[in-house]
Design an enzyme around this catalytic site. Structure first.
Site, PDB file in Angstrom:
ATOM      1  CG  HIS A 137      -0.468-144.602  60.468  1.00  0.00           C
ATOM      2  ND1 HIS A 137      -1.388-145.353  61.246  1.00  0.00           N
ATOM      3  CD2 HIS A 137      -0.196-143.603  61.129  1.00  0.00           C
ATOM      4  CE1 HIS A 137      -2.005-144.491  61.970  1.00  0.00           C
ATOM      5  NE2 HIS A 137      -1.469-143.413  61.935  1.00  0.00           N
ATOM      6  CD  GLU A 138       2.770-141.275  61.283  1.00  0.00           C
ATOM      7  OE1 GLU A 138       2.408-140.280  61.379  1.00  0.00           O
ATOM      8  OE2 GLU A 138       2.696-142.396  62.090  1.00  0.00           O
ATOM      9  CG  HIS A 141      -1.544-138.903  59.882  1.00  0.00           C
ATOM     10  ND1 HIS A 141      -2.653-138.447  60.345  1.00  0.00           N
ATOM     11  CD2 HIS A 141      -0.990-139.972  60.607  1.00  0.00           C
ATOM     12  CE1 HIS A 141      -2.777-139.224  61.584  1.00  0.00           C
ATOM     13  NE2 HIS A 141      -1.817-140.091  61.651  1.00  0.00           N
TER      14      HIS A 141
HETATM   15 CO    CO Z   1      -1.460-141.646  63.143  1.00  0.00          CO
END
Ligand code: CO
Length: 171
Positions: A137-138, A141
């Site tokens: 998830h990160e 980003h």
């Molecule tokens: Co996030």
């Protein structure tokens, strides 16, 4: 220092971050600010771009079996690269940049990641389940992507509609 967290649809969240070159005091201050901001917002993960800094840095602080979020479990990850991935896991994700939205997302269950710590030491580690999901998830980003992009067409439509309605209510 607690920093402001950018929220969707801020275009800065689509920035592709670049690698950290200097493992210096500025990096340490930034990492400390990221930790403080994440804790202040009740998050378990944060990427630097979420506070407007386009560097390949992320922090993850999982909640343990006793339901406590201990600083000793904090993971600081700089310039990460996923070198191997395996399996499938579906996990309900949320994001400080998309507050109050929680949706199931499919990720790799296990990943091998190469990264650096705050002192510039290289690590190669294998992570599974929650940490593997949070890392993916990160890392998304850092490449300019949000988890809502992984939703099905219908779910994404529903999200956009509700998000617009909510934005209108705020103004
Ligand atoms: Co996030």
């Amino acid at each position: 220092m607690i920093r402001e967290v950018l929220t969707y649809p801020n275009p800065k969240l689509r920035t592709v971050s670049h690698d950290v070159a200097e493992f210096d005091e500025n990096l340490h201050v930034l990492l400390d600010d990221m930790y403080e901001t994440m804790i202040n917002k009740n998050g378990v993960g944060l990427a630097a771009i979420q506070i407007g800094v386009a560097l390949n840095i992320l922090v993850i602080n999982p909640v343990n079996e006793e339901g406590e979020q201990k600083k000793e479990d904090l993971l600081e990850v700089i310039n990460p690269q996923i070198v191997e991935s395996d399996g499938v896991i579906i996990f309900q994700e949320g994001c400080l940049s998309v507050p109050s939205v929680y949706e199931d997302v499919e990720r790799f269950q296990k990943i091998k990641v190469k990264f650096f710590d705050r002192f510039g030491n290289e690590h190669v580690e294998i992570y599974e389940d929650f940490i593997a999901v949070a890392l993916q998830h990160e890392i998304d980003h850092l490449r300019g992507h949000l988890f809502i992009e992984k939703l099905s067409y219908l779910k994404r439509k529903k999200f956009e509609k509700e998000w617009k309605k909510r934005a209108k209510e705020k103004t």
